[in-house]
Scaffold this motif. Structure first.
Motif, PDB file in Angstrom:
ATOM      1  N   PRO A 227       0.835  -1.206   0.000  1.00  0.00           N
ATOM      2  CA  PRO A 227       0.000   0.000   0.000  1.00  0.00           C
ATOM      3  C   PRO A 227       0.870   1.255   0.000  1.00  0.00           C
ATOM      4  CG  PRO A 227       0.002  -1.033   2.167  1.00  0.00           C
ATOM      5  CD  PRO A 227       0.686  -1.972   1.247  1.00  0.00           C
ATOM      6  N   PRO A 228       0.405   2.341  -0.561  1.00  0.00           N
ATOM      7  CA  PRO A 228       1.194   3.578  -0.588  1.00  0.00           C
ATOM      8  C   PRO A 228       1.399   4.112   0.823  1.00  0.00           C
ATOM      9  CG  PRO A 228      -1.053   3.989  -1.312  1.00  0.00           C
ATOM     10  CD  PRO A 228      -0.917   2.510  -1.188  1.00  0.00           C
ATOM     11  N   PRO A 229       2.492   4.861   1.059  1.00  0.00           N
ATOM     12  CA  PRO A 229       2.747   5.405   2.395  1.00  0.00           C
ATOM     13  C   PRO A 229       1.744   6.494   2.752  1.00  0.00           C
ATOM     14  CG  PRO A 229       4.349   6.260   0.825  1.00  0.00           C
ATOM     15  CD  PRO A 229       3.545   5.231   0.093  1.00  0.00           C
ATOM     16  N   GLY A 230       1.619   6.721   4.035  1.00  0.00           N
ATOM     17  CA  GLY A 230       0.697   7.747   4.514  1.00  0.00           C
ATOM     18  C   GLY A 230      -0.018   7.297   5.766  1.00  0.00           C
ATOM     19  N   LYS A 231      -0.530   8.243   6.535  1.00  0.00           N
ATOM     20  CA  LYS A 231      -1.198   7.914   7.790  1.00  0.00           C
ATOM     21  C   LYS A 231      -2.444   7.067   7.577  1.00  0.00           C
ATOM     22  CE  LYS A 231       0.410  11.869  10.501  1.00  0.00           C
ATOM     23  NZ  LYS A 231       0.003  13.042  11.322  1.00  0.00           N
ATOM     24  N   THR A 232      -3.122   7.289   6.463  1.00  0.00           N
ATOM     25  CA  THR A 232      -4.354   6.521   6.215  1.00  0.00           C
ATOM     26  C   THR A 232      -4.059   5.050   5.964  1.00  0.00           C
ATOM     27  OG1 THR A 232      -4.232   7.110   3.870  1.00  0.00           O
ATOM     28  CG2 THR A 232      -5.556   8.528   5.314  1.00  0.00           C
ATOM     29  N   ASN A 233      -2.818   4.750   5.534  1.00  0.00           N
ATOM     30  CA  ASN A 233      -2.450   3.365   5.244  1.00  0.00           C
ATOM     31  C   ASN A 233      -1.425   2.825   6.242  1.00  0.00           C
ATOM     32  OD1 ASN A 233      -4.030   3.221   2.830  1.00  0.00           O
ATOM     33  ND2 ASN A 233      -2.453   4.434   1.799  1.00  0.00           N
ATOM     34  N   SER A 234      -1.349   3.442   7.413  1.00  0.00           N
ATOM     35  CA  SER A 234      -0.313   3.052   8.368  1.00  0.00           C
ATOM     36  C   SER A 234      -0.460   1.608   8.830  1.00  0.00           C
ATOM     37  CB  SER A 234      -0.348   3.991   9.579  1.00  0.00           C
ATOM     38  OG  SER A 234      -1.620   3.917  10.218  1.00  0.00           O
ATOM     39  N   LYS A 235      -1.679   1.114   8.894  1.00  0.00           N
ATOM     40  CA  LYS A 235      -1.899  -0.262   9.335  1.00  0.00           C
ATOM     41  C   LYS A 235      -2.197  -1.210   8.179  1.00  0.00           C
ATOM     42  CE  LYS A 235      -3.527   0.995  13.956  1.00  0.00           C
ATOM     43  NZ  LYS A 235      -4.609   0.834  14.966  1.00  0.00           N
ATOM     44  N   ALA A 236      -2.178  -0.694   6.978  1.00  0.00           N
ATOM     45  CA  ALA A 236      -2.457  -1.543   5.819  1.00  0.00           C
ATOM     46  C   ALA A 236      -1.263  -2.444   5.519  1.00  0.00           C
ATOM     47  CB  ALA A 236      -2.784  -0.677   4.605  1.00  0.00           C
ATOM     48  N   ARG A 237      -1.538  -3.640   5.032  1.00  0.00           N
ATOM     49  CA  ARG A 237      -0.490  -4.608   4.718  1.00  0.00           C
ATOM     50  C   ARG A 237      -0.705  -5.161   3.316  1.00  0.00           C
ATOM     51  NH1 ARG A 237       1.268  -2.462   8.562  1.00  0.00           N
ATOM     52  NH2 ARG A 237       1.973  -3.370  10.543  1.00  0.00           N
ATOM     53  N   SER A 238       0.345  -5.695   2.750  1.00  0.00           N
ATOM     54  CA  SER A 238       0.240  -6.296   1.424  1.00  0.00           C
ATOM     55  C   SER A 238      -0.490  -7.625   1.521  1.00  0.00           C
ATOM     56  CB  SER A 238       1.639  -6.504   0.824  1.00  0.00           C
ATOM     57  OG  SER A 238       2.379  -7.387   1.633  1.00  0.00           O
ATOM     58  N   VAL A 239      -0.945  -8.111   0.373  1.00  0.00           N
ATOM     59  CA  VAL A 239      -1.698  -9.364   0.325  1.00  0.00           C
ATOM     60  C   VAL A 239      -0.799 -10.520   0.775  1.00  0.00           C
ATOM     61  CG1 VAL A 239      -2.954 -10.955  -1.169  1.00  0.00           C
ATOM     62  CG2 VAL A 239      -3.129  -8.479  -1.543  1.00  0.00           C
ATOM     63  N   GLY A 240      -1.311 -11.354   1.669  1.00  0.00           N
ATOM     64  CA  GLY A 240      -0.571 -12.516   2.148  1.00  0.00           C
ATOM     65  C   GLY A 240       0.238 -12.271   3.404  1.00  0.00           C
ATOM     66  N   TYR A 241       0.180 -11.040   3.939  1.00  0.00           N
ATOM     67  CA  TYR A 241       0.952 -10.735   5.150  1.00  0.00           C
ATOM     68  C   TYR A 241       0.422 -11.559   6.326  1.00  0.00           C
ATOM     69  CZ  TYR A 241       2.986  -8.194   9.067  1.00  0.00           C
ATOM     70  OH  TYR A 241       3.668  -7.865  10.216  1.00  0.00           O
ATOM     71  N   GLY A 242       1.324 -12.176   7.064  1.00  0.00           N
ATOM     72  CA  GLY A 242       0.955 -12.988   8.219  1.00  0.00           C
ATOM     73  C   GLY A 242       0.667 -14.432   7.894  1.00  0.00           C
ATOM     74  N   GLU A 243       0.461 -14.732   6.612  1.00  0.00           N
ATOM     75  CA  GLU A 243       0.198 -16.107   6.207  1.00  0.00           C
ATOM     76  C   GLU A 243       1.304 -16.647   5.303  1.00  0.00           C
ATOM     77  OE1 GLU A 243      -2.121 -17.957   7.390  1.00  0.00           O
ATOM     78  OE2 GLU A 243      -3.081 -16.359   8.555  1.00  0.00           O
ATOM     79  N   GLU A 244       1.652 -15.855   4.281  1.00  0.00           N
ATOM     80  CA  GLU A 244       2.684 -16.281   3.340  1.00  0.00           C
ATOM     81  C   GLU A 244       4.007 -15.550   3.553  1.00  0.00           C
ATOM     82  OE1 GLU A 244       2.369 -18.742   1.288  1.00  0.00           O
ATOM     83  OE2 GLU A 244       0.273 -19.095   1.832  1.00  0.00           O
ATOM     84  N   HIS A 245       3.952 -14.384   4.159  1.00  0.00           N
ATOM     85  CA  HIS A 245       5.186 -13.599   4.349  1.00  0.00           C
ATOM     86  C   HIS A 245       4.969 -12.607   5.481  1.00  0.00           C
ATOM     87  CE1 HIS A 245       3.604  -9.825   2.667  1.00  0.00           C
ATOM     88  NE2 HIS A 245       2.913 -10.610   1.848  1.00  0.00           N
ATOM     89  N   HIS A 246       6.042 -11.892   5.828  1.00  0.00           N
ATOM     90  CA  HIS A 246       5.993 -10.847   6.853  1.00  0.00           C
ATOM     91  C   HIS A 246       6.611  -9.550   6.351  1.00  0.00           C
ATOM     92  CE1 HIS A 246       5.132 -11.733  11.367  1.00  0.00           C
ATOM     93  NE2 HIS A 246       4.101 -12.071  10.600  1.00  0.00           N
ATOM     94  N   TRP A 247       6.578  -9.332   5.037  1.00  0.00           N
ATOM     95  CA  TRP A 247       7.152  -8.111   4.482  1.00  0.00           C
ATOM     96  C   TRP A 247       6.215  -6.937   4.749  1.00  0.00           C
ATOM     97  CZ3 TRP A 247      12.016  -8.397   3.300  1.00  0.00           C
ATOM     98  CH2 TRP A 247      12.559  -9.579   2.815  1.00  0.00           C
ATOM     99  N   THR A 248       6.779  -5.863   5.321  1.00  0.00           N
ATOM    100  CA  THR A 248       6.004  -4.642   5.562  1.00  0.00           C
ATOM    101  C   THR A 248       6.274  -3.580   4.502  1.00  0.00           C
ATOM    102  OG1 THR A 248       7.726  -3.771   7.022  1.00  0.00           O
ATOM    103  CG2 THR A 248       5.947  -5.046   8.047  1.00  0.00           C
ATOM    104  N   HIS A 249       7.470  -3.635   3.899  1.00  0.00           N
ATOM    105  CA  HIS A 249       7.827  -2.681   2.851  1.00  0.00           C
ATOM    106  C   HIS A 249       9.064  -3.202   2.133  1.00  0.00           C
ATOM    107  CE1 HIS A 249      10.269  -1.534   6.346  1.00  0.00           C
ATOM    108  NE2 HIS A 249      11.162  -1.071   5.497  1.00  0.00           N
ATOM    109  N   VAL A 250       9.370  -2.605   1.002  1.00  0.00           N
ATOM    110  CA  VAL A 250      10.568  -2.973   0.245  1.00  0.00           C
ATOM    111  C   VAL A 250      11.747  -2.173   0.799  1.00  0.00           C
ATOM    112  CG1 VAL A 250      11.680  -3.021  -2.011  1.00  0.00           C
ATOM    113  CG2 VAL A 250       9.218  -3.448  -1.824  1.00  0.00           C
ATOM    114  N   PRO A 251      12.808  -2.818   1.294  1.00  0.00           N
ATOM    115  CA  PRO A 251      13.956  -2.079   1.817  1.00  0.00           C
ATOM    116  C   PRO A 251      14.575  -1.201   0.738  1.00  0.00           C
ATOM    117  CG  PRO A 251      14.089  -4.408   2.393  1.00  0.00           C
ATOM    118  CD  PRO A 251      12.994  -4.271   1.395  1.00  0.00           C
ATOM    119  N   ILE A 252      14.864   0.023   1.105  1.00  0.00           N
ATOM    120  CA  ILE A 252      15.405   0.976   0.126  1.00  0.00           C
ATOM    121  C   ILE A 252      16.820   0.613  -0.298  1.00  0.00           C
ATOM    122  CG2 ILE A 252      16.392   2.565   1.820  1.00  0.00           C
ATOM    123  CD1 ILE A 252      15.310   4.867   0.077  1.00  0.00           C
TER     124      ILE A 252
END
Length: 676
Positions: A227-252
């Motif tokens: 999900p795009p950065p921002g306060k409105t998406n602070s708790k949003a996660r990518s599809v499969g988070y917690g089940e298939e992976h634990h990625w929160t963002h792409v490391p810069i």
């Protein structure tokens, strides 16, 4: 910047990150970068701290980002003047997955330093060159690693090695995640231990796919949508988070062209790891309040059918548990070199200094940045002065080497510094004979002739014993060597001064600095001595106690510094080494020998610790001290390079040290690409 390439390297020994596999693999993969040895290898460290202190009522977290330079020698690398705070991640709360926003300016500059480099002036060679730089790894604790690596370390998929291949489970009573029994997955199917199902969890949750390479991780991240950065998406996660992976963002860091080729990208800080592991083990062993072995843990053991010998009995009592500690060599050492090059102790000390710079509690980050820039300006300006500064001051217990007497014998010029009270006395004839004999037989320049004389005696008397050979050497070698010197058959400086021997009058001192140690006859903590010896061909450590620090006076204004010691019996059974390699010594024992002197240059320091159970016991434990680093070139002040203010700038014919920063107040910051 070229020290790491010019140093002495011993085969099979890892003493610097350059000896690690990652450094070598990087050189093989990018030969154009490795060809210029002045190109910089960097480490990036970050950790959060509360600027208001641990007792502060306000919860606040500031995250400085610090760069360390691995080209520098140990006396400079990871020291405060040579660690650079490049960024401050602001508080009051942890920025979490949006840390990429704060790291953006740093990554942009790192890409420039890798792709094109910057023109740099080499002061030592008086030439310009194009300098490039690369980040070798990051240094952080487990919490910060979750932020910079993009993989959340919380929950049942918190392992950063298997990346979700092995999943933990939640403990019923403690409520925490556990990976007990899951390590069976890491064993080969034909491993005998794999068949012992009673040692592992009964259910194989998932097949271990192995540690992913940097390229594999990058390919995996490219297939995810965040999900795009921002306060409105602070708790949003990518599809499969917690089940298939634990990625929160792409490391810069994957924007750096070389990052995915690293075997070790994120180095877990050893300081926090050893502290947490030690505290957990120690408090559990002593059954203190912070022990992890409590009733909830025992109840979880019974609930999951684990460790039945630890279950709480019917009376509600917990059986005593047998615990033991083991040693383990970490994989990080093989990849990145010794631990002290990538732990966070120096960074924590720097954070403590940064905390002291917070004068304005309402503007924490600005206060730190302002004071830090002031110090950096002063550090840079100090290069332009020949007087003692933070860059060239003598380190603790170091003594400068006077190169003006470089042609003299080593025993006459060895670096030595007396401290405190001085005195004079006269030696007895026996003392003078023993001192003269010891100095002659242990002078480095005399050793080739001593070996030649010993070979001559052994050819004449093949049956001679080592004891008899020692007696002949002590009684006849001086006469033989003096004849060689008188006939000019010996090449070497000032051998005649050495052969004349010292005068009876000597100087004595209470304290001195030599070999990176501070020895003292006044305090027991500074009087312990150990010297490497040889007993009839066998190497042996001789332990003793310093009684007197002596300066012998020779002709030609030459001096030799000796330690007069008493020696404990290292030959008998009074010095013992147990199975844990702990050395104990009988302080009442004495070595039967008339060799009471050693050269100050031969001494290392130890401390004799009394028994904790019986302080009055005669058996003490030997604790070896570690000297301050003295393995780099140390020269006298009059031989240092000229101060920068005497050099002509290659950019202009004149310059001013005064910089008016007010003139930059209205100039907007621009990106490096736009400047070029």
């Amino acid at each position: 910047m070229r020290w790491y390439k010019k140093r002495d390297v011993k085969d099979g020994e890892i003493s610097h990150p350059a000896d690690g596999e990652q450094w070598k693999n990087f050189d093989r993969r990018y030969p154009s970068f490795a060809q210029e040895i002045r190109n910089i290898r960097l480490g990036l460290a970050t950790d959060g701290f509360n600027p208001f202190g641990p007792t502060g009522k306000k919860t606040y977290s500031v995250w400085p980002v610090v760069i360390v330079v691995y080209n520098l020698p140990p006396s400079m690398c990871m020291k405060k003047p040579y660690m650079f705070m490049t960024d401050i991640v602001p508080g009051p709360n942890s920025i979490g997955k949006y840390i990429n926003v704060c790291l953006r300016p740093l990554i942009d500059e790192l890409k420039i330093l890798w792709n094109t480099g910057v023109k740099t002036y080499d002061q030592s060679l008086k030439q310009n060159f194009t300098m490039r730089a690369a980040i070798m790894w990051t240094i952080s604790d487990y919490l910060a690693m979750s932020m910079i690596s993009g993989w959340s370390g919380k929950g049942k998929m918190g392992c950063q090695v298997c990346l979700g291949s092995v999943q933990g489970f939640q403990l019923k009573y403690c409520g925490k995640r556990s990976f007990y029994g899951t390590n069976r997955i890491f064993l080969e199917s034909n491993d005998p231990l794999h068949q012992k199902s009673n040692l592992f969890d009964k259910e194989e949750r998932r097949l271990f796919r192995g540690r992913l390479s940097g390229e594999g991780v990058k390919e995996l991240l490219d297939g995810l949508v965040f999900p795009p950065p921002g306060k409105t998406n602070s708790k949003a996660r990518s599809v499969g988070y917690g089940e298939e992976h634990h990625w929160t963002h792409v490391p810069i860091f994957y924007e750096l062209p070389y990052w995915s080729s690293h075997s070790l990208r994120y180095s877990i800080d050893i300081m926090h790891t050893e502290k947490n592991v030690f505290e957990n083990i120690f408090f559990t062993i002593v059954n203190a309040a912070k022990s992890k072995d409590h009733k909830k843990a025992r109840a979880d053991c019974k609930h999951f059918g684990m460790l039945p010998h630890l279950w709480i009995d019917e009376k509600g009592k917990s059986p005593k548990a047998p615990y033991s500690l083991t040693r383990k060599q970490h994989e990080e050492i093989r990849l990145a070199g010794p631990a002290y090059w990538h732990w966070i102790y120096p960074i924590e000390r720097l954070l403590g200094k940064l905390k002291q710079k917070v004068d304005n509690k309402a503007r924490v980050e600005g206060s730190i940045a302002e004071r830090y820039m002031e110090e950096e300006i002063l550090n840079i300006c100090s290069f332009y002065f020949a007087s003692d500064t933070i860059h060239n001051k003598v380190r603790r217990n170091e003594v400068l080497f006077d190169v003006q007497n470089s042609e003299n014998l080593e025993v006459f010029k060895y670096p030595f510094q007396s401290v405190g009270k001085e005195g004079t006395r006269y030696m007895s004839d026996d003392e003078r004979e023993l001192a003269e004999e010891y100095v002659l037989l242990n002078s480095p320049e005399v050793q080739p002739y001593l070996r030649k004389y010993q070979d001559r005696v052994m050819r004449q008397r093949p049956e001679i014993t080592p004891q008899a050979l020692d007696r002949i050497v002590k009684s006849r070698f001086k006469t033989w060597f003096k004849q060689k010197v008188d006939k000019d058959e010996v090449e070497g400086p000032r051998f005649r001064d050495l052969l004349e021997g010292p005068i009876l009058k000597v100087m004595t001192f209470e304290t001195c600095q030599v070999n990176g140690y501070k020895f003292s006859t006044k305090y027991a903590s500074g009087s312990g001595i150990v010297v490497k010896g040889n007993l009839h061909g066998n190497n042996l450590d001789y332990y003793g106690q310093l009684q007197e620090i002596i300066r012998l006076i020779y002709q030609g204004c030459n001096h030799v510094y000796l330690f007069k010691c008493i020696w404990f019996d290292s030959v008998g059974n009074d010095v013992r080494i147990n199975k844990n390699r702990v050395i104990t010594i009988d302080m009442t024992s004495r070595l039967k020998s008339n060799e009471i002197f050693i050269l100050a240059s031969q001494a290392s320091q130890v401390y004799y610790a009394p028994s904790v159970l019986d302080p009055k016991a005669k058996i003490y434990t030997v604790v070896k001290s570690k000297s301050r680093p003295i393995d780099e070139s140390i020269v006298a002040q009059n031989d240092i390079e000229d101060a920068f203010q005497e050099d002509r700038s290659n950019a202009s014919t004149s310059f001013s040290l005064f910089v008016d920063f007010a003139q930059y107040g209205q100039i907007p910051f621009i990106r490096r690409e736009e400047e070029e």
